[in-house]
Design an enzyme around this catalytic site. Structure first.
Site, PDB file in Angstrom:
ATOM      1  N   HIS A   1       0.683  -1.338   0.007  1.00 22.63           N
ATOM      2  CA  HIS A   1       0.180   0.078   0.035  1.00 22.63           C
ATOM      3  C   HIS A   1       0.969   1.342   0.084  1.00 22.63           C
ATOM      4  O   HIS A   1       0.503   2.243  -0.118  1.00 22.63           O
ATOM      5  CB  HIS A   1      -0.783  -0.120   1.075  1.00 22.63           C
ATOM      6  CG  HIS A   1      -1.942   0.816   1.394  1.00 22.63           C
ATOM      7  ND1 HIS A   1      -2.503   1.557   0.169  1.00 22.63           N
ATOM      8  CD2 HIS A   1      -2.310   1.576   2.420  1.00 22.63           C
ATOM      9  CE1 HIS A   1      -3.239   2.537   0.564  1.00 22.63           C
ATOM     10  NE2 HIS A   1      -3.396   2.711   1.817  1.00 22.63           N
ATOM     11  N   CYS A   2       2.124   1.147   0.327  1.00 22.28           N
ATOM     12  CA  CYS A   2       2.995   2.358   0.594  1.00 22.28           C
ATOM     13  C   CYS A   2       4.033   2.622  -0.403  1.00 22.28           C
ATOM     14  O   CYS A   2       3.868   3.689  -1.256  1.00 22.28           O
ATOM     15  CB  CYS A   2       3.744   2.111   1.941  1.00 22.28           C
ATOM     16  SG  CYS A   2       2.439   2.169   3.374  1.00 22.28           S
ATOM     17  N   VAL A   3       5.161   1.916  -0.662  1.00 24.17           N
ATOM     18  CA  VAL A   3       6.142   2.062  -1.674  1.00 24.17           C
ATOM     19  C   VAL A   3       5.955   2.470  -2.796  1.00 24.17           C
ATOM     20  O   VAL A   3       6.168   3.338  -3.395  1.00 24.17           O
ATOM     21  CB  VAL A   3       7.182   0.993  -1.516  1.00 24.17           C
ATOM     22  CG1 VAL A   3       8.479   1.400  -2.234  1.00 24.17           C
ATOM     23  CG2 VAL A   3       7.595   0.834   0.093  1.00 24.17           C
TER      24      VAL A   3
ATOM     25  N   ASP B   1       3.073   6.066  -2.478  1.00 26.48           N
ATOM     26  CA  ASP B   1       3.634   7.100  -1.818  1.00 26.48           C
ATOM     27  C   ASP B   1       4.281   8.397  -2.530  1.00 26.48           C
ATOM     28  O   ASP B   1       4.031   9.443  -2.556  1.00 26.48           O
ATOM     29  CB  ASP B   1       4.320   6.962  -0.491  1.00 26.48           C
ATOM     30  CG  ASP B   1       3.479   6.088   0.413  1.00 26.48           C
ATOM     31  OD1 ASP B   1       2.244   6.019   0.086  1.00 26.48           O
ATOM     32  OD2 ASP B   1       3.935   5.697   1.411  1.00 26.48           O
TER      33      ASP B   1
END
Ligand SMILES: NC(=O)c1ccc[n+]([C@@H]2O[C@H](COP(=O)([O-])OP(=O)(O)OC[C@H]3O[C@@H](n4cnc5c(N)ncnc54)[C@H](O)[C@@H]3O)[C@@H](O)[C@H]2O)c1
Length: 440
Positions: free
Chosen positions: A276-278, A281
């Site tokens: 969900h992040c790298v 973002d």
């Protein structure tokens, strides 16, 4: 009540654990956070629009692997942690931590709608003396430019009637060494008073607080951390593409370089970025910069290289099948590990999905094995995980290791498969003949 009185009263309530803590969004970030505050002695109420999650929390049933079921059951039974779907419960809350998703839209721009919805609901239920902390990863300026005006529109004044801060979540799902308590927490408030109160709250669950001077800085800290991973992973992914042409083993190069005791940090190539992040973002940062008429060139380039990796994996599979005089069309291909990384069940943005999508488009007959993911839907096709055993492996033309779960028996995978495409170097310690293995 005066500004000092609100701040002092809230500080006292946090110190005595009388403060009523609330958390908006009970997912991978919000549930562990709620459990941490409840375990620190607070009464915690979680708010989530997903009524299944609300019911699970109230029954003490866990759905996030990082929170032990026994802990959740105990917290629910003692009444320390409860959940609701209705924001009206916030009227009684002293602190509100917002942990809602910040994904990308179809056009890969920030989808900030969850944050806006949560902020609007918090504003509707806001009262004097509350501290609100945004934890969702977002573009620099969100707290000050988007959230603050909504709260001030209630007529309440920041730093006087209510307090607002940003503190990025840093959890790493599945990480046994670093948890909420021993991962330093970056915090900044809209005012010095807001910052102090947020630090007081989070120091009850975190050993080390890192104050920074503005919410914009705190927002950018999180984006730097993930952009650092994003661009370094792109760099080693490109190294893998270069090594293939040079006839050198990329893993051997990186492992040897990592013996340098200073100035080098190893990153390893893979089938593409997930989670969900790298992968998400850095695009919040490049989007924000586009609004300032600046192109974030490193991010754009990294994005292109990382996005090309699933296609590269498919080319490897096609090359391997070619050696067996087979085409991708009609070949039986087994994907091992569909989660985005080792030992987790999260498939968000998982590269396995893109690898499977391309293979399906080319007519491959697909199956997968992932003990953490019982079922997987890709473009309305539903796949179910199989059992890993020699008979299953022998039935397939090719096994592709996409997530290198530690529970997989790699000796068996190499021994029983006609062809293995190993995108993670997971077969490195398998002894004996490895002529059937193609590495990334
Ligand atoms: N998962 C991670 O490893 C991780 C790590 C660091 C930061 N983050 C960031 O934390 C934030 C949350 O991520 P997550 O992984 O917990 O997401 P998630 O999807 O696991 O959980 C989000 C929860 O919010 C709920 N929700 C959505 N809209 C809501 C609303 N308006 N009101 C109440 N609840 C609502 C959803 O139902 C869901 O339960 C994101 O910004 C993410 O980038 C995630």
């Amino acid at each position: 009540m005066s500004k000092r009185k609100h701040a002092e009263l809230l500080k006292e309530k946090i110190g005595s654990r009388e403060a009523h803590v609330s958390v908006i969004g009970l997912g991978h970030v919000g549930l562990p956070l709620s459990a941490a505050f409840a375990s620190a002695g607070f009464r915690v109420t979680g708010v989530d629009i997903d009524t299944d999650k609300v019911e699970s929390v109230n029954c003490g049933e866990c759905y996030i692997p990082d929170v032990p079921t026994e802990q959740l059951t105990r917290l629910a039974e003692t009444g320390s942690l409860s959940a609701a779907a209705d924001y009206a419960v916030l009227a009684d809350a002293d602190t509100v931590s917002i942990c809602v998703p910040t994904p990308l839209s179809k056009t890969r721009d920030p989808d900030i709608s969850y944050v806006i919805e949560a902020a609007d609901k918090v504003a509707e239920n806001m009262r004097s003396g509350q501290l609100v902390v945004l934890e969702s990863t977002t573009y620099p300026g969100t707290t000050q430019e988007l959230i603050l005006p909504k709260f001030e529109a209630t007529g309440l004044r920041v730093g006087e009637d209510f307090f607002l801060a940003f503190s990025p979540e840093r959890i790493d799902p599945g990480n046994k060494r670093y948890s909420i308590s021993n991962t330093p927490k970056v915090i900044s408030g809209v005012t010095a008073g807001c910052s102090e109160l947020a630090q007081t709250l989070y120091s009850t669950i975190t050993e080390h607080i890192v104050p920074v001077s503005s919410t914009k800085c705190a927002e950018l800290v999180k984006l730097l951390e993930n952009t650092f991973r994003y661009t370094n992973l792109a760099m080693v992914n490109e190294l893998a593409l270069m090594c293939e042409r040079l006839g050198v083993d990329v893993w051997e190069v990186i492992e040897a370089a990592a013996t340098k005791p200073f100035g080098f940090m190893p990153f390893f190539p893979g089938p593409g970025l997930g989670g969900h992040c790298v992968p998400v973002d850095p695009l919040y940062l490049s989007w924000k910069l586009k609004t300032l008429n600046y192109t974030a060139r490193f991010i754009e380039l990294a994005s292109q290289i990382n996005a090309s990796m699933p296609g590269h994996v498919v080319r490897k599979i096609a090359d391997g099948l070619n050696e067996l005089s087979k085409s991708v069309k009609d070949s039986k291909i087994l994907i091992l590990g569909v989660a985005y990384k080792r030992d987790v069940g999260d498939t968000r943005e998982s590269p396995a999905i893109e690898v499977m999508r391309i293979l399906a488009e080319k007519g491959a007959v697909l199956s997968y094995i992932d003990p953490y993911v019982p079922a997987l839907e890709i473009e309305s096709d539903v796949y179910r995980s199989r059992e890993l055993d020699p008979a299953t492996l022998e039935r397939f033309d090719c096994a592709v290791i996409v997530a290198d779960h530690s529970c997989f028996d790699y000796d068996m995978i190499v021994k029983c498969s006609r062809l293995v495409v190993d995108t993670r170097n997971a077969t490195r310690n398998v002894p004996g003949d490895k002529s059937s293995v193609m590495k990334l």
